[in-house]
Design a protein around this motif. Structure first.
Motif, short mmCIF file in Angstrom:
data_model
loop_
_atom_site.label_atom_id
_atom_site.label_comp_id
_atom_site.label_asym_id
_atom_site.label_seq_id
_atom_site.Cartn_x
_atom_site.Cartn_y
_atom_site.Cartn_z
N ARG A 116 30.18 17.69 -8.59
CA ARG A 116 30.59 18.11 -7.47
C ARG A 116 32.26 18.21 -7.63
O ARG A 116 32.65 19.32 -7.25
CB ARG A 116 30.30 17.27 -6.37
N LYS A 117 32.98 17.48 -8.39
CA LYS A 117 34.35 17.49 -8.63
C LYS A 117 34.91 18.45 -9.27
O LYS A 117 35.90 19.08 -9.10
CB LYS A 117 34.86 16.18 -9.13
N LEU A 118 33.97 19.13 -10.26
CA LEU A 118 34.58 20.12 -11.03
C LEU A 118 34.15 21.54 -10.59
O LEU A 118 34.62 22.45 -11.23
CB LEU A 118 33.94 20.01 -12.52
N GLU A 119 33.35 21.82 -9.65
CA GLU A 119 32.91 22.95 -9.22
C GLU A 119 33.57 23.48 -7.91
O GLU A 119 33.67 22.44 -7.22
CB GLU A 119 31.33 23.28 -9.32
N SER A 120 33.53 24.74 -7.67
CA SER A 120 33.78 25.38 -6.57
C SER A 120 32.86 26.43 -6.09
O SER A 120 32.58 27.63 -6.97
CB SER A 120 35.34 26.07 -6.46
N TYR A 121 31.78 26.00 -5.17
CA TYR A 121 30.58 26.85 -4.83
C TYR A 121 30.57 27.07 -3.30
O TYR A 121 30.49 26.12 -2.66
CB TYR A 121 29.49 26.32 -5.65
N ALA A 122 30.20 28.36 -3.01
CA ALA A 122 30.19 28.30 -1.59
C ALA A 122 28.78 28.07 -1.01
O ALA A 122 28.64 27.88 0.42
CB ALA A 122 30.45 30.05 -1.34
N PRO A 171 37.85 22.91 -10.12
CA PRO A 171 38.44 23.97 -11.22
C PRO A 171 37.46 25.18 -11.68
O PRO A 171 38.03 26.15 -11.96
CB PRO A 171 38.93 23.26 -12.45
N ILE A 172 36.38 24.83 -11.64
CA ILE A 172 35.24 25.94 -12.30
C ILE A 172 34.63 26.44 -10.84
O ILE A 172 33.60 26.01 -10.28
CB ILE A 172 34.18 25.15 -12.95
N GLU A 173 34.86 27.77 -10.84
CA GLU A 173 34.28 28.58 -9.52
C GLU A 173 33.00 29.12 -9.98
O GLU A 173 32.78 29.58 -11.20
CB GLU A 173 35.16 29.66 -9.27
#
Length: 535
Positions: free
Chosen positions: A125-131, A143-145
């Motif tokens: 969860r910390k490493l990703e950006s997801y809508a 940091p990883i979209e």
């Protein structure tokens, strides 16, 4: 030249870039990040479809080959590995998958404290950006979209309908609570641009005065003072240099380069090292063992409608429009990854979780890395999730520039053979559904002459391929465990100041593409180093 740092990270790839970026958040620690490859300046490292162009580009790719593989007709398997900032996250197919709960719970059951699914989920969860998705499983500002595959048309929807026809649930959330089903893949892209760890982690960290990033720097050995790792020796353009580490050295070269570096440093199987004139500094038999990978086999069909990448590539007008569309809007054909629709299914109904994965790619060619066919075609690639076959990585020389011996032993074990045949039959069922009838023209591979289990296995031996998910060669486990190299804090058994953090530490491969798990390993390693140094 002698340089002194608190922390040295060897390899700026999927995990190493993460480790260096996170540890340099502490301004009191001087961090050196060494990468054997060049800077990531090629445009094709950023345009998603560029993965096909970089497949055989030796500037950014180690381009390894295995030894002749005895169980797949003695073929040498091409084994690309990233050689630039971001490592394989800069050249891979961008499929964003974590694996399933049972994968990581099995790691914990092997004695690896802190690596259960509930332990690693916060790092995913910390490493990703997801809508989309559920907040309990998905990250929002990492940091990883992450985006959803955008290539969608009647053909991709028809393939999804084929899965539904066979009883699979629709699932557009493979990284959520359940994996089984069919739907569009998540991709590691940010507004139509590849989001590697070089982009997501190193780019924001570059301005820190305490982080030094050195490219074209081949690390030749880790320096040991007794049982403690104290520095590294590396070369740039033939000039040899040394750097000292006051706190930690983290090796993040990947499943091939990490065991190779340890062996070159005198850490590994004693007889192997002696045979190549290397002083045995620390006998550790597991270094380079337990290597494994996902083995895939493709089914390709000719389709009746111009809805594939083939149709875009061969028509110069369509190709020009695709380029313009990408330049203006960052979408369209140039954002296609190494799969659009994913399928996760069970080869046997009694299984707890899926053991088959299918990548549906709207492209066909004699090889996925070469020119497409001059007609509309698609490919479905199936692989077994948890292969039991194991191989090794072993140095062939004390020269660090000489590629090691790589043997994966694809299809050595009977269960791997049976599951591969079942996977090929399953893909045929998908293509034979009513939902695919409006598109289906003919099967090109394996071809109508290949029908029996024996023929399908022979086809797999002659035509199957690596899925480029090599892992396990510096296995994490208790010191008493066979072929264990690092403990559950990623410290090399019997040594101080030395860790390994990359796909090589996986005791068993995940039920998914492995890149995101490698990034997670980097995140978790950085946190463990922070805690241990403070103590």
């Amino acid at each position: 030249m002698d340089e002194t740092y608190e922390i040295i990270v060897v390899g700026a790839g999927s995990a190493g870039a993460v480790v260096a970026a996170r540890l340099s958040e502490n301004p009191a620690w001087k961090v050196l990040l060494l990468e054997a490859g060049p800077p990531n300046k090629s445009v094709w490292l950023h345009v998603p479809i560029g993965f096909a162009k970089l497949f055989t580009n030796a500037k950014y790719n180690w381009m390894y080959n295995t030894d002749p593989e005895p169980h797949i007709d003695g073929r040498r398997m091409f084994t690309p590995r990233g050689k630039t900032l971001g490592g394989s996250s800069s050249i891979n197919g961008m499929i964003y998958l974590r694996g399933v709960r049972t994968d990581f719970n099995h790691w914990r059951q092997m004695g690896n404290v802190g690596w259960s699914y509930d332990d690693v989920l916060p790092y995913f969860r910390k490493l990703e950006s997801y809508a989309g998705g559920d907040d309990a499983y998905r990250g929002r500002d990492g940091p990883i979209e992450v985006t959803d595959a955008e290539w969608r048309n009647d053909l991709t929807e028809g393939f999804i309908a084929a899965g539904r026809e066979l009883g699979l649930p629709r699932n557009d959330g493979f990284n959520g609570p359940t994996q089984e089903g069919i739907g569009y893949f998540n991709l590691s892209q940010k507004r139509g641009i590849r989001n590697s760890t070089a982009r997501g982690y190193l780019k924001p960290a570059r301005g820190r005065p305490n982080l030094r990033i050195v490219t074209d720097a081949l690390v030749e050995r880790v320096i040991l003072d007794g049982r403690r790792a104290t520095g590294v020796e590396y070369s740039i353009g033939g000039e040899r240099r040394r750097a000292s580490a006051g706190r930690e050295i983290i090796v993040s070269g990947g499943a091939i380069n990490s065991p190779q570096l340890l062996q070159l440093s005198g850490i590994g199987p004693g007889q192997l090292l002696s045979d190549h004139g290397i002083e045995v500094r620390h006998e550790l038999p597991g270094v380079g063992e337990n290597l494994h990978d996902h083995f895939n086999c493709k089914t390709s069909i000719r389709v009746s409608q111009p809805l594939t990448v083939n149709d875009h590539v061969r028509n110069w007008r369509v190709r020009a429009l695709a380029g313009l569309q990408y330049a203006l809007y960052r979408n369209g054909a140039l954002t296609v990854a190494a799969g659009v629709v994913g399928v996760f299914a069970k080869s046997r109904p009694e299984l707890e979780v899926p053991d088959l994965q299918v990548h549906f790619f709207p492209f066909s060619g004699d090889d996925l890395s070469v020119a497409p066919h001059p007609f509309s075609g698609v490919t479905a690639i199936v692989n077994q999730h948890l292969p039991e076959s194991r191989g090794h990585v072993r140095i062939t020389s004390k020269d660090p520039r000489k590629a090691p011996s790589i043997l994966v032993n694809y299809l050595k074990e009977e269960i791997d053979q049976r599951t591969t045949v079942a996977g090929l039959r399953f893909v045929r069922r998908l293509f034979g559904t009513k939902a695919m009838k409006p598109f289906y023209v003919s099967e090109m591979k394996p071809g109508p002459a290949v029908q029996t289990d024996e023929q399908l296995l022979a086809y797999a031996r002659a035509n199957g391929d690596s899925t480029y998910h090599l892992c396990g060669s510096c296995r994490m486990g208790m010191e008493s465990a066979k072929f264990s190299v690092v403990d559950d804090r990623l410290k090399v058994h019997g040594l101080e100041g030395l860790r390994v953090a990359d796909a090589s530490i996986m005791p068993q491969i995940t039920s998914a593409n492995t890149n995101v798990t490698s990034i997670m390993i980097g995140e978790k390693c950085a946190d463990m180093v922070k805690v241990d140094i403070q103590c």
